[in-house]
Design a protein around this motif. Structure first.
Motif, PDB file in Angstrom:
ATOM      1  N   LEU A  49      12.809  39.025  51.538  1.00  0.00           N
ATOM      2  CA  LEU A  49      12.330  37.804  50.889  1.00  0.00           C
ATOM      3  C   LEU A  49      13.166  37.514  49.647  1.00  0.00           C
ATOM      4  CD1 LEU A  49       8.510  38.547  51.183  1.00  0.00           C
ATOM      5  CD2 LEU A  49       9.782  36.774  52.434  1.00  0.00           C
ATOM      6  N   PRO A  50      13.067  36.289  49.103  1.00  0.00           N
ATOM      7  CA  PRO A  50      13.834  35.936  47.899  1.00  0.00           C
ATOM      8  C   PRO A  50      13.524  36.845  46.714  1.00  0.00           C
ATOM      9  CG  PRO A  50      12.926  33.976  48.915  1.00  0.00           C
ATOM     10  CD  PRO A  50      12.305  35.158  49.616  1.00  0.00           C
ATOM     11  N   SER A  51      14.529  36.997  45.859  1.00  0.00           N
ATOM     12  CA  SER A  51      14.406  37.856  44.681  1.00  0.00           C
ATOM     13  C   SER A  51      14.905  37.137  43.434  1.00  0.00           C
ATOM     14  CB  SER A  51      15.236  39.125  44.887  1.00  0.00           C
ATOM     15  OG  SER A  51      15.275  39.891  43.704  1.00  0.00           O
ATOM     16  N   THR A  52      14.190  37.371  42.336  1.00  0.00           N
ATOM     17  CA  THR A  52      14.613  36.867  41.024  1.00  0.00           C
ATOM     18  C   THR A  52      14.800  38.043  40.061  1.00  0.00           C
ATOM     19  OG1 THR A  52      12.300  36.531  40.402  1.00  0.00           O
ATOM     20  CG2 THR A  52      13.472  34.618  41.307  1.00  0.00           C
ATOM     21  N   ALA A  53      15.084  39.225  40.614  1.00  0.00           N
ATOM     22  CA  ALA A  53      15.190  40.444  39.805  1.00  0.00           C
ATOM     23  C   ALA A  53      16.345  40.393  38.808  1.00  0.00           C
ATOM     24  CB  ALA A  53      15.330  41.673  40.693  1.00  0.00           C
ATOM     25  N   ILE A  54      17.415  39.703  39.143  1.00  0.00           N
ATOM     26  CA  ILE A  54      18.543  39.546  38.224  1.00  0.00           C
ATOM     27  C   ILE A  54      18.291  38.277  37.425  1.00  0.00           C
ATOM     28  CG2 ILE A  54      21.032  39.222  37.998  1.00  0.00           C
ATOM     29  CD1 ILE A  54      21.325  40.715  40.684  1.00  0.00           C
ATOM     30  N   GLU A  55      18.141  38.428  36.125  1.00  0.00           N
ATOM     31  CA  GLU A  55      17.796  37.297  35.263  1.00  0.00           C
ATOM     32  C   GLU A  55      18.740  36.120  35.461  1.00  0.00           C
ATOM     33  OE1 GLU A  55      17.196  36.258  30.554  1.00  0.00           O
ATOM     34  OE2 GLU A  55      17.096  38.349  31.202  1.00  0.00           O
ATOM     35  N   GLY A  56      18.150  34.941  35.685  1.00  0.00           N
ATOM     36  CA  GLY A  56      18.931  33.714  35.836  1.00  0.00           C
ATOM     37  C   GLY A  56      19.538  33.527  37.210  1.00  0.00           C
ATOM     38  N   LEU A  57      19.162  34.379  38.184  1.00  0.00           N
ATOM     39  CA  LEU A  57      19.759  34.279  39.513  1.00  0.00           C
ATOM     40  C   LEU A  57      18.691  34.427  40.594  1.00  0.00           C
ATOM     41  CD1 LEU A  57      22.489  34.018  41.021  1.00  0.00           C
ATOM     42  CD2 LEU A  57      22.558  36.518  41.070  1.00  0.00           C
ATOM     43  N   LEU A  58      18.649  33.462  41.489  1.00  0.00           N
ATOM     44  CA  LEU A  58      17.778  33.522  42.658  1.00  0.00           C
ATOM     45  C   LEU A  58      18.639  33.939  43.841  1.00  0.00           C
ATOM     46  CD1 LEU A  58      15.153  32.920  44.249  1.00  0.00           C
ATOM     47  CD2 LEU A  58      15.937  30.529  44.390  1.00  0.00           C
ATOM     48  N   VAL A  59      18.211  34.995  44.542  1.00  0.00           N
ATOM     49  CA  VAL A  59      18.926  35.480  45.720  1.00  0.00           C
ATOM     50  C   VAL A  59      17.988  35.326  46.913  1.00  0.00           C
ATOM     51  CG1 VAL A  59      20.090  37.447  46.785  1.00  0.00           C
ATOM     52  CG2 VAL A  59      20.187  37.152  44.295  1.00  0.00           C
TER      53      VAL A  59
END
Length: 133
Positions: free
Chosen positions: A82-92
């Motif tokens: 599923l999508p991740s926002t774990a890296i600040e400022g980046l949606l993967v």
């Protein structure tokens, strides 16, 4: 502005992406190979799009590999990426998690120094519309 919708395999988690993707990378690093059980991960990246969980947000969990920025979000029920926002400022966003057609073609192969030895000239293999008998 484009909107995309997606879900997990069991259908418990549903989400929407509001905005555009900046890039689409096929990542061949060892971490992505382990995550997917395949030759590479296919992820879309955005610095401006917004992720909205439509259903099943309580079924979303994540794993970050110690000592790295490598993160994977997935459904607790079926294990789908599923999508991740774990890296600040980046949606993967894993491309395969989207139910909406993605017209963007992959931008590049990355971490090709880790490419699987069997991931070569695959376009020359026979193709089948279903599992061959």
């Amino acid at each position: 502005m484009s909107d995309f919708v997606g879900s997990c395999l069991c259908g418990e988690v549903k989400f929407e992406i509001k905005g555009e993707f900046d890039s689409f990378f096929l990542c061949h690093c060892h971490h992505c190979q382990k995550d997917t059980g395949s030759a590479h991960a296919a992820n879309l990246f955005s610095q401006s799009a917004e992720l909205v969980w439509l259903a099943g947000a309580d079924n979303v969990t994540s794993f970050t590999l110690a000592g790295t920025r490598h993160n994977k979000c997935f459904c607790k029920e079926c294990g789908s990426a599923l999508p991740s926002t774990a890296i600040e400022g980046l949606l993967v966003v894993p491309a395969g998690s989207l139910d909406t057609e993605v017209s963007k073609t992959p931008t590049a192969h990355i971490f090709t120094s880790s490419k699987a030895s069997w991931d070569n000239k695959l376009e020359s293999l026979p193709t089948f519309n279903k599992l061959p008998a």
